[in-house]
Write an enzyme that holds these catalytic residues in place. Sequence first.
Site, mmCIF file in Angstrom:
data_model
loop_
_atom_site.group_PDB
_atom_site.id
_atom_site.type_symbol
_atom_site.label_atom_id
_atom_site.label_comp_id
_atom_site.label_asym_id
_atom_site.label_seq_id
_atom_site.Cartn_x
_atom_site.Cartn_y
_atom_site.Cartn_z
ATOM 1 N N TRP A 129 0.808 -1.178 -0.072
ATOM 2 C CA TRP A 129 -0.092 0.039 0.020
ATOM 3 C C TRP A 129 0.853 1.208 0.008
ATOM 4 C CZ3 TRP A 129 -1.451 -4.580 1.986
ATOM 5 C CH2 TRP A 129 -2.619 -4.941 1.906
ATOM 6 N N CYS A 135 -7.218 -4.422 -1.113
ATOM 7 C CA CYS A 135 -8.415 -5.051 -0.929
ATOM 8 C C CYS A 135 -9.208 -5.570 -2.241
ATOM 9 C CB CYS A 135 -9.206 -4.028 0.088
ATOM 10 S SG CYS A 135 -9.839 -2.722 -1.071
ATOM 11 N N HIS A 143 -13.587 -0.146 1.094
ATOM 12 C CA HIS A 143 -12.669 -1.577 1.338
ATOM 13 C C HIS A 143 -13.595 -2.620 0.832
ATOM 14 C CE1 HIS A 143 -10.374 -4.649 2.873
ATOM 15 N NE2 HIS A 143 -11.368 -5.028 3.833
ATOM 16 N N ASP A 159 -13.229 -11.942 4.211
ATOM 17 C CA ASP A 159 -12.460 -10.809 3.855
ATOM 18 C C ASP A 159 -11.041 -11.217 3.681
ATOM 19 O OD1 ASP A 159 -11.154 -8.419 3.472
ATOM 20 O OD2 ASP A 159 -11.996 -7.446 5.065
ATOM 21 N N ASN A 162 -20.189 -0.180 11.263
ATOM 22 C CA ASN A 162 -20.620 0.574 12.648
ATOM 23 C C ASN A 162 -19.969 1.660 13.391
ATOM 24 O OD1 ASN A 162 -23.564 -0.110 12.393
ATOM 25 N ND2 ASN A 162 -22.659 -2.077 12.453
ATOM 26 N N ASP A 214 -17.819 4.460 15.274
ATOM 27 C CA ASP A 214 -17.915 5.770 15.196
ATOM 28 C C ASP A 214 -16.641 6.438 14.953
ATOM 29 O OD1 ASP A 214 -20.676 6.764 15.149
ATOM 30 O OD2 ASP A 214 -20.693 6.164 17.311
ATOM 31 N N GLU A 270 -31.760 0.275 15.403
ATOM 32 C CA GLU A 270 -30.351 0.497 15.463
ATOM 33 C C GLU A 270 -29.937 0.741 16.708
ATOM 34 O OE1 GLU A 270 -27.098 3.486 13.443
ATOM 35 O OE2 GLU A 270 -28.795 4.364 14.548
ATOM 36 N N TYR A 296 -6.322 5.312 -0.605
ATOM 37 C CA TYR A 296 -7.623 4.840 -0.322
ATOM 38 C C TYR A 296 -7.714 4.186 0.903
ATOM 39 C CZ TYR A 296 -7.258 -0.277 -0.593
ATOM 40 O OH TYR A 296 -7.015 -1.521 -0.513
ATOM 41 N N GLU A 308 -24.941 32.179 6.007
ATOM 42 C CA GLU A 308 -24.263 30.770 5.210
ATOM 43 C C GLU A 308 -23.048 31.732 4.405
ATOM 44 O OE1 GLU A 308 -25.960 27.282 3.043
ATOM 45 O OE2 GLU A 308 -25.071 28.412 1.499
ATOM 46 N N VAL A 324 -11.837 13.695 -2.186
ATOM 47 C CA VAL A 324 -12.026 13.760 -3.581
ATOM 48 C C VAL A 324 -11.402 13.099 -4.264
ATOM 49 C CG1 VAL A 324 -11.964 15.807 -5.258
ATOM 50 C CG2 VAL A 324 -12.359 16.474 -2.692
ATOM 51 N N TYR A 325 -12.190 12.481 -5.245
ATOM 52 C CA TYR A 325 -11.666 11.453 -6.151
ATOM 53 C C TYR A 325 -11.148 12.351 -7.580
ATOM 54 C CZ TYR A 325 -11.286 7.605 -9.208
ATOM 55 O OH TYR A 325 -10.649 6.607 -10.111
#
Length: 637
Positions: A241, A277, A335, A358, A398, A400, A451, A515, A538, A581-582
């Site tokens: 990587w 991956c 991933h 995986d 899931n 955080d 949830e 990535y 704003e 940003v890709y």
Amino acid sequence: FADLVLETWDLQCERNGREHRTADMGCQQLVVRRGQPFTITLHFSGRAYEEKVDKLAFNVETGPCPIETSGTRSHFAVTDFPDESSWSAVVQQQDGGSVSVSLCSPPSACIGRYSLTLETSTGYQGTSCRIGDFVLLFNAWHPGDTVFLQDENERYEYVLSQQGLIYQGSRDYITSTAWNFGQFEDDILSICLKLLDTNPKFLRDQNRDCSRRNNPVYIGRIVSAMVNCNDEDRGVLAGRWDDHYEDGMSPMSWIGSVDILKRWKKFGCQPVKYGQCWVFAAVACTVMRCLGIPSRVVTNYYSAHDTNGNLVIDRYLSETGEEVQRSKDMIWNFHCWVESWMARPDLAPSYDGWQALDPTPQEKSEGVFCCGPAPVRAIKEGDLQLKYDIPFIFAEVNADVVYWVVQRDGSQKKTVHSSVVGKNISTKSVGSDRREDITHTYKYPEGSEKEREVFVKAERETRSLREEDEGLHLKIKLSEGANNGYDFDVFAVINNNTEMERVCRLMLCARTASYNGTVGAQCGMKDLLNVTLAPQEEKSVPLRVLYNEYKENLTHDNFIKVVALLTEYQTGDIIVAIRDVYIQNPEIKIRILGEPMQNRKLVAEISLVNPLAVPLNNCIFMVEGTGLTNGQQIKEL
């Protein structure tokens, strides 16, 4: 009566291949699916077979030490009716000296390469003749098989289809790359069987390993471990990587599994360099489909790598927005892993169905770099105690993410905003090139009562880290598409949702990124010490990212990470916003010249427009797909 003499035989590879949906593996070997009858023809010389006088029996054996009690050897005589619980043989028809016999394995038989031997006896005299080998696969068409899949379109997509799409990019800009799984191409089946015979469990105890090959759960764990080489187990792929791929192939260069698997075999089962991956997942998908297990590649956006199992990913930023590496936990832009369809007789029936596997080496499971199979249903319900590796995958979708700002005096300040992982979980739709979002199969809608119940069951902290502050809001927007070779603008959009004027400092920073979350060199920066926001105002603050600033440091992953830090002077609160940003490469276009006709050469024109102000030299076009004369063709430009 004279002895019954077997003169010739016909395994009817072509006919059986059609009926067992294995014809694409070639007609040079017999490949059949378990639980489904297959027909062979025996030709006797001298005299014809007589049912009341002659006895026909068969031996089937698999593995180096076949034993009946292990399910790797079976001896069975011709009977009037097939027995679905064991190997059986029934005479279908007789025409003079020719006898057609229908053989059938139980739907729970061990998969693999078998030898087939015929025993004939008349009275007390008997002879034995080995009549060939065959390969037995899992059978998604048989209701008694643990990989049975009800829908024919799904069976075609997840077992028979050799072409597919793998989703990459970012949550905000999802891209797809075509992939040639090629599970029916020449030599791939024998390579997949060799992979099973190379795994350490086989080398330690050949009998036990072969006897467990009737179980797709066991096969899934073996494949997950053997696709990577981190255990020094002669695995297929080495991962890398860091953008240094000079002694191998860049992971971005692969467009199919066939070349990788053939290289692994050609060079004596030495790891092929290099994979990431989606390559690990795609090769595992090829092996599983080849063995008959319905499988698909899925992509999870904002995927967490939780190393300490606390379901919280802590990220540390300096006051200038630069990441300070203080945790092994990672957030990957995306991933990929594999889902395989199978029953889980070791668990409750509700956990049958899609299982996550995986093969990318991240954490060890039972001392080996593998992961799964984990029932997707168990991940959704938060049943972390079940097999296998559910806590790790639960965290991937899931956990955080909490951002801490490390201030100059070393103190840490938790930001108001936290982001959540597990977005836009994607796979190719059945029978079309559309993207199917399967996030709902992994998690209940965010913020729903269900949830929260799952989080409690998973012994998760019940506090919500996603409650929005009623004061200041910060997000990052992209002007238009960000195209490689061009400058582009990003905007920090600040909303003051209060009735008071707010004065803030805004730090806006852009850096190249990989990535898997690794951040590189800075390619844009803006530091505004006094941003005043009137009540309910704003404000949009632009940052221009220049091609000359990012061109040298942009990785093959084409990501630029933009971080915005907004510090409110009055309260000292810090709000963070992050966007990946890709950077879009120019599109490669393929145009077919002339009308495609069967058994005729097909000419295609491949083109792309160079967006740069300088020429591109030493470029390589790679083409791979079923039906190509050489499997892969390379054109240097």
